[in-house]
Design a protein around this motif. Structure first.
Motif, mmCIF file in Angstrom:
data_model
loop_
_atom_site.group_PDB
_atom_site.id
_atom_site.type_symbol
_atom_site.label_atom_id
_atom_site.label_comp_id
_atom_site.label_asym_id
_atom_site.label_seq_id
_atom_site.Cartn_x
_atom_site.Cartn_y
_atom_site.Cartn_z
ATOM 1 N N GLY A 217 50.830 79.284 14.890
ATOM 2 C CA GLY A 217 51.424 79.945 15.828
ATOM 3 C C GLY A 217 51.663 79.472 16.672
ATOM 4 O O GLY A 217 52.681 79.452 17.472
ATOM 5 N N ALA A 218 50.723 79.306 17.508
ATOM 6 C CA ALA A 218 50.708 78.568 18.993
ATOM 7 C C ALA A 218 52.178 77.900 18.682
ATOM 8 O O ALA A 218 52.564 77.595 19.424
ATOM 9 N N VAL A 219 51.863 76.898 18.122
ATOM 10 C CA VAL A 219 52.433 75.485 18.283
ATOM 11 C C VAL A 219 53.501 75.962 17.785
ATOM 12 O O VAL A 219 54.923 75.343 18.464
ATOM 13 N N GLY A 220 53.878 76.301 16.841
ATOM 14 C CA GLY A 220 55.276 76.824 15.956
ATOM 15 C C GLY A 220 56.220 76.862 17.610
ATOM 16 O O GLY A 220 56.856 77.579 17.586
ATOM 17 N N LEU A 221 55.051 78.966 18.232
ATOM 18 C CA LEU A 221 56.281 79.446 19.311
ATOM 19 C C LEU A 221 56.605 78.626 20.164
ATOM 20 O O LEU A 221 57.283 79.257 20.786
ATOM 21 N N TRP A 222 55.631 77.092 20.537
ATOM 22 C CA TRP A 222 55.941 77.047 21.640
ATOM 23 C C TRP A 222 57.424 76.027 21.498
ATOM 24 O O TRP A 222 58.052 75.303 22.608
ATOM 25 N N GLY B 17 66.606 71.328 26.635
ATOM 26 C CA GLY B 17 67.781 70.526 25.648
ATOM 27 C C GLY B 17 66.350 69.657 24.615
ATOM 28 O O GLY B 17 66.769 68.935 23.994
ATOM 29 N N ALA B 18 65.744 70.385 24.741
ATOM 30 C CA ALA B 18 64.448 69.743 23.223
ATOM 31 C C ALA B 18 64.431 70.380 22.039
ATOM 32 O O ALA B 18 64.753 71.572 22.214
ATOM 33 N N ARG B 19 64.794 69.360 20.916
ATOM 34 C CA ARG B 19 64.176 69.777 19.612
ATOM 35 C C ARG B 19 63.267 70.340 19.085
ATOM 36 O O ARG B 19 62.383 70.821 19.873
ATOM 37 N N GLY B 20 63.533 70.796 18.056
ATOM 38 C CA GLY B 20 62.310 70.838 17.367
ATOM 39 C C GLY B 20 61.728 72.478 16.906
ATOM 40 O O GLY B 20 61.401 73.131 16.276
ATOM 41 N N ARG B 21 63.171 73.453 17.100
ATOM 42 C CA ARG B 21 63.134 74.479 16.763
ATOM 43 C C ARG B 21 63.380 74.726 15.117
ATOM 44 O O ARG B 21 61.941 76.323 14.386
ATOM 45 N N ALA B 22 63.252 74.094 14.202
ATOM 46 C CA ALA B 22 63.467 74.474 12.489
ATOM 47 C C ALA B 22 61.820 73.751 12.383
ATOM 48 O O ALA B 22 61.090 74.483 11.436
ATOM 49 N N VAL B 23 61.565 72.857 12.818
ATOM 50 C CA VAL B 23 60.377 72.232 13.069
ATOM 51 C C VAL B 23 59.219 73.524 13.169
ATOM 52 O O VAL B 23 58.100 74.410 12.437
#
Lengths: 243, 149
Positions: free
Chosen positions: A15-20, A27-33
Motif C-alpha cells: 500500500g505504501a509503494v502504491g500510494l507513493w 511529471g513522474a509516471r507509474g499511476r497505473a502500477v
C-alpha cells in the motif's frame, strides 16, 4: 508467510509503494502500477478481516468499505481538485452506507445531508471562485510523497495490528470481552424506535454537550464572518512582504 | 469469532484505513482545498470507529459523539473556507507553498522543482460558421473590466 501478521505487513508495504506511485509527483509516471499495487494491498488487507456470519452482511460490508476506501484514495491522489471533491462525495456515500450497516440510521442520513449536501457544495463553491480553470501547477506536485505515504501507511499497519491483538479472544492483558447479545441490542441501540431513543438521549443525558455544540456553531459563524470581513479590502498586497 | 466482535474489528480496520489515507493527503497535498477534504476523510474514519464502538457497548454515547463530530466538521468547514478565501485573496493562489515565508528563521526557502510541461490535450476544432449579423458594439472600458470576454 501464512501468518496473518506477515500478510498484514506485506499489505502495508504494498500500500505504501502504491500510494507513493499514485500521489502527484510532477511529471513522474507509474499511476497505473500504483493503482494495481493499491488494489492488491487492499485485497490482502481485507482478507484479514473476519466474516460477519452471513454472506449478505459480508457482501454489503465489503462493497461499502471498498467504495469508501477507494474513493478516499481517489480524493487524495486526484490531480484535479474538482475530481477530488467528487471522489470525496463518493467516499461519504460509502461511509454513510457503513453507518447504516452498523445500525446508526440517523447518523447515515445526517452524514449525507450535512457533508454531501452542505460542506461538499461549499468546497466546490470556493473552488469555483478561486480556481475555475481546473488544475494548477501545485496540484501536480506534493510534499515528500514517499515519506508521507510511508508514515501514514505505517500508522495504519500499527493500528490494525493493535486492533487485531486487542480484540483477539486469547489476549491475556485484557479482561474477557463480552459482546452484546441480539436481545440486548434489540432493546438498546437497534431499537425500532432508535431515532426517538437517540433524541431522548441527546436532550436528556447529553444536554450539555448539545448546548456546547450549538455555542461552537455560533462561534464559528461569527469567526468566519470576522475573518472574511477583516481582510476583504485588500487584494494581492502580500507580495511585497515576502523576505 | 463472535459476529459482534467481527463487526467491531472490521469497522475499526476500515476506520483506521480512512484515517491513514486522510492523513497522507493532508500531509502531502499542496492545494488547500484538498488538504481540508483530507481532514474531513480523517473525521469520517473516526466517526465509523465511534459508531461501531457504540454498537458494541450497546450505548448511544458513540452516536452522540458522531453527531458532535458532524457539528465540529461544519464549524471547521466554515472557518477553514473563510481562511482559504482570505489567503487566496492575499496571494492569488490556492497553493500552500505560497506561504512558505512563514517558516522558521533557520529554514532554507522553498524552491519549487521545475515541472515538465503537461502534454497538450487534443482539442476538437471549432466548426467554421459563415459570417452573419453585425459586430456588437463594445466600449473601451468594458474590456478592462472583463478581460476574459
Amino acid at each position: 508467510m501464512l501468518d496473518p501478521r506477515h500478510i498484514l505487513i506485506l499489505a502495508v508495504l504494498l500500500g505504501a509503494v502504491g500510494l507513493w506511485l499514485m500521489l502527484p509527483r510532477g511529471g513522474a509516471r507509474g499511476r497505473a502500477v500504483g493503482t494495481v499495487l493499491g488494489i492488491v494491498a487492499l485485497g490482502l488487507w481485507f482478507s484479514q478481516s473476519h466474516g460477519l456470519g452471513q454472506w449478505t452482511a459480508d457482501g454489503m460490508f465489503f462493497v461499502l468499505a471498498a467504495i469508501a476506501v477507494v474513493a478516499a484514495v481517489g480524493t487524495v491522489t486526484s490531480r484535479n481538485p474538482v475530481y477530488c471533491a467528487i471522489w470525496f462525495g463518493l467516499s461519504l456515500l460509502g461511509a454513510a452506507g457503513l453507518l447504516l450497516l452498523v445500525g446508526a440510521q440517523f447518523l447515515a442520513v445526517a452524514t449525507v445531508l450535512v457533508y454531501a449536501g452542505a460542506i461538499l457544495v461549499m468546497f466546490l463553491f470556493v473552488l469555483m471562485v478561486a480556481q475555475p480553470e481546473g488544475k494548477a501547477s501545485c496540484d501536480r506536485m506534493s510534499w515528500e510523497a514517499g515519506i508521507s505515504a510511508a508514515a501514514g501507511i505505517a500508522m495504519v499497519g500499527v493500528l490494525s495490528v493493535a486492533i487485531g491483538g486487542v480484540l483477539a479472544p486469547s489476549c491475556p492483558a485484557m479482561p474477557p470481552i463480552v459482546p452484546p447479545t441480539q436481545e440486548e441490542l434489540a432493546a438498546g441501540v437497534l431499537d425500532p424506535h432508535q431515532v426517538a431513543r437517540l433524541g431522548g438521549e441527546l436532550f436528556g443525558r447529553r444536554l450539555i454537550a448539545v448546548e456546547i455544540a450549538g455555542t461552537l456553531l455560533l462561534a464559528a459563524l461569527v469567526g468566519a464572518a470576522v475573518i472574511v470581513n477583516q481582510f476583504s479590502g485588500r487584494r494581492h498586497d502580500g507580495q511585497s512582504r515576502e523576505q | 469469532m463472535h459476529p459482534e466482535i467481527a463487526l467491531l474489528n472490521d469497522f475499526l480496520l476500515v476506520g483506521a484505513l480512512l484515517f491513514g489515507v486522510g492523513l497522507i493527503g493532508f500531509v502531502s497535498r499542496r492545494n488547500m482545498i484538498v488538504m481540508f477534504l483530507s481532514a474531513e476523510i480523517m473525521l469520517q474514519g473516526v466517526s465509523l470507529s465511534l459508531a461501531a464502538w457504540g454498537r458494541f457497548h450497546n450505548d448511544f454515547g458513540g452516536q452522540t459523539l458522531v453527531l458532535l463530530i458532524i457539528a465540529v466538521a461544519a464549524c471547521e468547514a466554515a472557518v477553514a473556507l473563510a481562511l482559504v478565501l482570505t489567503l487566496f485573496h492575499r496571494r492569488g493562489s490556492l497553493d500552500i507553498a505560497a506561504w512558505h515565508f512563514l517558516r522558521e528563521a533557520n529554514q532554507p526557502p522553498f524552491r519549487d522543482a521545475p515541472l515538465p510541461e503537461e502534454p497538450a490535450q487534443r482539442r476538437e476544432p471549432w466548426p467554421r460558421l459563415p459570417t452573419a449579423g453585425v459586430r456588437p458594439e463594445t466600449f473601451g472600458e468594458e474590456n478592462d473590466y472583463r478581460p476574459r470576454v
